[in-house]
Design an enzyme around this catalytic site. Structure first.
Site, PDB file in Angstrom:
ATOM      1  N   ARG A 121      10.084  -1.225  -4.818  1.00 25.55           N
ATOM      2  CA  ARG A 121       8.868  -1.228  -5.640  1.00 25.55           C
ATOM      3  C   ARG A 121       8.853   0.074  -6.460  1.00 25.55           C
ATOM      4  NH1 ARG A 121       3.417  -3.216  -3.129  1.00 25.55           N
ATOM      5  NH2 ARG A 121       3.171  -3.902  -5.284  1.00 25.55           N
ATOM      6  N   GLN A 141      -5.683  -8.785  -2.361  1.00 23.88           N
ATOM      7  CA  GLN A 141      -5.730  -7.749  -1.312  1.00 23.88           C
ATOM      8  C   GLN A 141      -7.166  -7.460  -0.884  1.00 23.88           C
ATOM      9  OE1 GLN A 141      -3.892  -7.534  -4.085  1.00 23.88           O
ATOM     10  NE2 GLN A 141      -1.952  -6.499  -3.731  1.00 23.88           N
ATOM     11  N   ASP A 157      -1.593   4.812  -6.249  1.00 21.71           N
ATOM     12  CA  ASP A 157      -0.152   4.671  -5.987  1.00 21.71           C
ATOM     13  C   ASP A 157       0.628   5.860  -6.522  1.00 21.71           C
ATOM     14  OD1 ASP A 157      -1.236   1.737  -6.058  1.00 21.71           O
ATOM     15  OD2 ASP A 157       0.618   1.783  -4.891  1.00 21.71           O
ATOM     16  N   GLY A 165       0.873  -1.185   0.000  1.00 19.97           N
ATOM     17  CA  GLY A 165       0.000   0.000   0.000  1.00 19.97           C
ATOM     18  C   GLY A 165       0.906   1.229   0.000  1.00 19.97           C
ATOM     19  N   ALA A 166       0.595   2.191  -0.887  1.00 19.27           N
ATOM     20  CA  ALA A 166       1.533   3.293  -1.134  1.00 19.27           C
ATOM     21  C   ALA A 166       1.964   4.064   0.122  1.00 19.27           C
ATOM     22  CB  ALA A 166       0.936   4.219  -2.185  1.00 19.27           C
TER      23      ALA A 166
HETATM   24  O1  MRU Z   1       0.467  -4.008  -4.558  1.00 18.02           O
HETATM   25  P1  MRU Z   1      -0.135  -3.248  -3.407  1.00 18.02           P
HETATM   26  O2  MRU Z   1      -0.973  -4.091  -2.518  1.00 18.02           O
HETATM   27  O3  MRU Z   1       0.889  -2.427  -2.671  1.00 18.02           O
HETATM   28  O4  MRU Z   1      -1.118  -2.215  -4.131  1.00 18.02           O
HETATM   29  C1  MRU Z   1      -1.841  -1.312  -3.340  1.00 18.02           C
HETATM   30  C2  MRU Z   1      -2.775  -0.456  -4.105  1.00 18.02           C
HETATM   31  O5  MRU Z   1      -2.852  -0.516  -5.314  1.00 18.02           O
HETATM   32  C3  MRU Z   1      -3.563   0.547  -3.318  1.00 18.02           C
HETATM   33  O6  MRU Z   1      -4.805   0.784  -3.918  1.00 18.02           O
HETATM   34  C4  MRU Z   1      -2.787   1.872  -3.267  1.00 18.02           C
HETATM   35  O7  MRU Z   1      -1.493   1.660  -2.815  1.00 18.02           O
HETATM   36  C5  MRU Z   1      -3.444   2.875  -2.428  1.00 18.02           C
HETATM   37  S1  MRU Z   1      -3.242   2.551  -0.739  1.00 18.02           S
HETATM   38  C6  MRU Z   1      -3.878   3.772   0.211  1.00 18.02           C
END
Ligand code: MRU
Length: 358
Positions: A106, A211, A252, A64-65
């Protein structure tokens, strides 16, 4: 299906009075929820080395970002306190090694590099070793507390537009588990729920890492918000039946043009929402905006083929086939009704509203 009650407290995992704290700095260690173990076990892991934090980000122990941004900043705090450097220049060199390692974990979520750059700028502005170390820890702690206040403001801004009885679809996990706590898209839903609006949530499973079913379902259950889980492939069907009133997802990275990078599948949900005249919203803090890159420059992470090929050790596809597993996609601005931030809701044309926001 959509009006049913969620399952009862199993006595183990649900504790509604407690916020899920995804990542934290405790006794000079980074403590985080191991998200790969959810929903089965709520397990906390502790790290003393920035290299372990980097691996945790790569393995989606934290994801998550905003959460990976704060985790990386805490990783820099670990790098600072473990450095044996006696002079600022040597310490900055050690920090640069940690910065480079954490930055490459990432590529798509801009919050990661945003957080790392903030830490390096603070470090470079001090001129003795102890001051540098102390300022890095204080800055990363501030980043963590700011994340929570930002999400709460953003949540209130978004919740005001939601009417009681709305059915809102979300994709992936943009909740407490994707931030320090509270969440962005799920923060809006929590705020609306806390205001007494009787919302119902539809959560997509979000293949291939799940997720939605593993994390969003866990969270909505934990916070007592009414929801139903659906397969990713059911989005068009539900929209065509008039079941969905609104879509809210996280992000993200958001460009100055309003292009939104988010979990793979977001673009097709936005396209379907347009087809069915359902407003599609993005919820993200200002730290998710990238005002310098163009749409063709952003790297979309491609993840390991095993995420598609296997569940645990069970093979789901023939061995040796070609697999393409992009983790994110881009939703163009013309599909987006609004971008909810801590400062308010940005509306099209985004080049103008985003420029004004900053
Ligand atoms: O691969 P992830 O689980 O890190 O991807 C997360 C997402 O795409 C979320 O929607 C994004 O990071 C927003 S989190 C507040």
């Amino acid at each position: 299906m959509l009006r049913g009650k969620n399952r009862k407290n199993n006595g183990k995992l649900r504790n509604r009075s407690n916020d899920l704290l995804t990542v934290e700095w405790k006794n000079n260690q980074v403590v985080m929820i191991d998200q790969t173990k959810l929903p089965g076990k709520l397990v906390y892991v502790r790290y003393k080395k920035y290299e372990d934090v980097a691996r945790a980000i790569e393995r989606l122990i934290v994801r998550g970002a905003p959460a990976i941004g704060v985790a990386a900043a805490f990783g820099m705090s670990l790098a600072a306190i473990s450095s044996k450097a006696k002079a600022p220049k040597a310490l900055l060199r050690d920090l640069e090694i940690a910065y480079d390692r954490l930055k490459t974990t990432r590529p798509t979520a801009v919050n990661l590099v945003w957080a790392l750059d903030q830490i390096m700028n603070v470090a470079a502005s001090k001129n003795n070793v102890e001051e540098i170390k102390k300022s890095i820890i204080l800055s990363s702690l501030k980043m963590a507390t700011d994340d929570i206040t930002t999400n709460k403001k953003l949540g209130m801004n978004g919740a005001e537009m939601i009417r009681s009885d709305e059915v809102i679809l979300t994709h992936c996990n943009a909740g407490s588990l994707a931030t320090v706590t509270y969440g962005t898209a799920l923060g809006v839903l929590r705020a609306a729920n806390d205001m007494g609006k009787k919302i119902r949530v539809i959560a997509t499973e979000t293949r291939p890492v799940m997720q939605g079913s593993r994390l969003t379902a866990f969270e909505l259950d934990h916070y007592g918000i009414d929801f139903s889980l659906i397969p990713d492939t059911a989005v068009g069907h539900l929209m065509s039946k008039g079941i969905i009133d609104r879509v809210i997802v996280g992000a993200d990275r958001i460009l100055k043009t309003g292009h939104v990078y988010n979990k793979i599948g977001t673009y097709q949900i936005a396209a379907l929402a347009k087809r069915h005249e359902i407003p599609f919203y993005v919820a993200a803090p200002n730290s998710t905006f990238d005002l310098t890159s163009n749409v063709n420059e952003v790297v979309i992470e491609e993840r390991n083929k095993n995420e598609l090929m296997k569940i645990g050790n069970k093979l789901l596809a023939p061995k040796g086939i070609k697999v393409f597993n992009p983790a994110f996609d881009v939703t163009p601005p013309e599909l987006i009704a609004g971008i909810i931030t801590e400062k308010g809701i940005l509306r099209p044309p985004y080049e103008e509203s985003i420029a004004k926001n900053f």
